[in-house]
Write an enzyme that holds these catalytic residues in place. Structure first.
Site, short mmCIF file in Angstrom:
data_model
loop_
_atom_site.label_atom_id
_atom_site.label_comp_id
_atom_site.label_asym_id
_atom_site.label_seq_id
_atom_site.Cartn_x
_atom_site.Cartn_y
_atom_site.Cartn_z
N THR A 28 -5.21 4.77 9.37
CA THR A 28 -5.01 3.38 8.96
C THR A 28 -6.07 2.55 9.68
OG1 THR A 28 -3.44 1.54 8.78
CG2 THR A 28 -3.32 2.87 10.78
N ARG A 32 1.80 12.62 -5.53
CA ARG A 32 1.87 13.54 -6.69
C ARG A 32 0.85 13.16 -7.76
NH1 ARG A 32 6.84 16.25 -7.67
NH2 ARG A 32 7.43 17.25 -5.69
N ARG A 46 -7.13 6.04 -1.61
CA ARG A 46 -6.05 6.93 -1.20
C ARG A 46 -4.68 6.44 -1.65
NH1 ARG A 46 -6.30 6.27 5.31
NH2 ARG A 46 -8.50 6.68 4.85
N HIS A 47 -4.51 5.12 -1.85
CA HIS A 47 -3.22 4.62 -2.32
C HIS A 47 -3.39 3.60 -3.45
CE1 HIS A 47 -4.32 1.63 0.66
NE2 HIS A 47 -3.87 2.32 1.69
N ASP A 87 0.81 -1.22 0.00
CA ASP A 87 0.00 0.00 0.00
C ASP A 87 0.85 1.27 0.00
OD1 ASP A 87 -2.58 -1.07 2.41
OD2 ASP A 87 -2.20 -1.67 0.33
N HIS A 88 1.90 1.28 0.83
CA HIS A 88 2.59 2.56 1.07
C HIS A 88 3.54 2.93 -0.05
CE1 HIS A 88 0.47 3.08 4.75
NE2 HIS A 88 0.69 1.82 5.01
N HIS A 121 -0.56 -5.98 11.18
CA HIS A 121 -0.79 -4.56 11.46
C HIS A 121 0.20 -4.02 12.49
CE1 HIS A 121 -3.08 -0.86 10.91
NE2 HIS A 121 -2.57 -0.58 12.09
N GLY A 122 1.02 -3.13 12.06
CA GLY A 122 1.97 -2.46 12.95
C GLY A 122 3.19 -3.27 13.31
N GLU A 150 -7.30 -13.25 10.32
CA GLU A 150 -6.06 -12.49 10.49
C GLU A 150 -6.20 -11.71 11.78
OE1 GLU A 150 -4.31 -10.39 7.19
OE2 GLU A 150 -3.25 -9.01 8.54
N GLY A 170 3.62 -4.42 6.04
CA GLY A 170 3.80 -3.49 4.93
C GLY A 170 4.58 -2.25 5.28
N HIS A 171 4.01 -1.44 6.18
CA HIS A 171 4.59 -0.12 6.40
C HIS A 171 6.08 -0.18 6.76
CE1 HIS A 171 5.46 3.68 8.46
NE2 HIS A 171 4.60 4.19 7.62
#
Ligand SMILES: CC(=O)[C@@H](O)[C@H](O)COP(=O)(O)O
Ligand SMILES: NCC(=O)COP(=O)(O)O
Length: 249
Positions: free
Chosen positions: A100, A18, A49-50, A9-10, A190-191, A151, A212-213
């Site tokens: 998030t 942009r 958003r992404h 995602d990120h 997550h996280g 999950e 991910g992040h």
């Protein structure tokens, strides 16, 4: 031994900053797979958003491991999933104003509606996972819905103060055992970071971690393929309690 789903995602966030064409998450998914990713995860949000619809369609055609589509349990997303046919759908809660994902899906509060959607997705040959908090009632509701996977939301563990992490780790460990006792297969995410992932990866019965992040953040320093390689090494060979020393959860 847990496997690694890489959430990209990120990467799309940087592109959308942009509204341009780079970095392309589709190209980056290849690098993640070269780094050892066992699957690619994307969250197609209602507000786009992404990740964009175009990304999901091209990823379906190009991902060689497994494509996991995170989505809200809406008619719009269900139609996209039935058209694109990802290997798995993970149903997640979604609020436009959230930064998030803030919590697990309230499966217990919408069992019948979710059971119908789960049935349609599985009928189409798509695996279904439900993104839930480590909560007994939610896990029981997941079994009722017919999903094969859950999950477990690791956000409370990831955001916990050092002294509270053993308690949150114990919650996830216990929820994993309860879920498996209900016949559910267990993922988590997550996280999670390079510093907190190992105790989660070491949980007996934990099958896959979606991360991910932190991988995208490290990729800015070492490159995406290497960042994935480093995370997969931790996930595949976790030290049981590198965080807690002699403390017992
Ligand atoms: C479900 C989950 O915990 C993450 O995949 C989350 O959906 C990421 O969403 P963002 O990438 O929009 O933060
Ligand atoms: N479901 C969790 C996920 O896909 C990635 O979450 P994060 O590592 O970006 O917090």
């Amino acid at each position: 031994m847990a496997s690694l789903g890489v959430n990209i995602d990120h990467i799309a966030n940087v592109r959308q900053a942009r509204r341009t064409v780079e970095p392309d998450p589709v190209r980056c998914a290849l690098l993640a797979e070269l780094g050892g990713a066992d699957g690619i995860t994307v969250h197609l949000r209602e507000d786009r958003r992404h990740i964009q619809d175009r990304d999901v369609e091209l990823l379906r055609a190009t991902v060689r491991t497994r494509l996991n589509l995170e989505m809200a349990a809406t008619a719009e997303m269900e139609a996209i999933a039935l058209r694109v046919r990802p290997d798995m759908v993970t149903l997640v809660p979604e609020r436009r104003e959230e930064v998030t994902t803030e919590g697990g899906l309230d499966v217990a509060g919408q069992r019948d509606g979710l059971a119908a959607m789960v049935g349609r997705l599985m009928e189409a040959g798509i695996g279904v996972s439900l993104f839930v908090d480590p909560d007994d009632a939610q896990l029981e509701a997941c079994r009722h819905c017919g999903a094969r996977w859950v999950e477990l939301h690791t956000g409370a563990y990831a955001e916990a103060a050092w002294g509270e992490q053993p308690f949150q780790l114990a919650r996830i460990t216990e929820a994993t055992a309860i879920a498996r006792g209900l016949g559910l297969r267990v993922n988590a995410g997550h996280g999670l970071t390079y510093h907190n992932v190992e105790p989660i990866a070491a949980i007996e019965g934990m099958e896959e971690l979606n991360i991910g992040h932190t991988i995208v953040a490290r990729a800015l320093l070492v490159g995406l393929q290497e960042a994935v390689r480093q995370m997969r090494a931790l996930v595949q060979n976790p030290r049981r309690d590198p965080l807690f020393g002699d403390r017992q959860p």
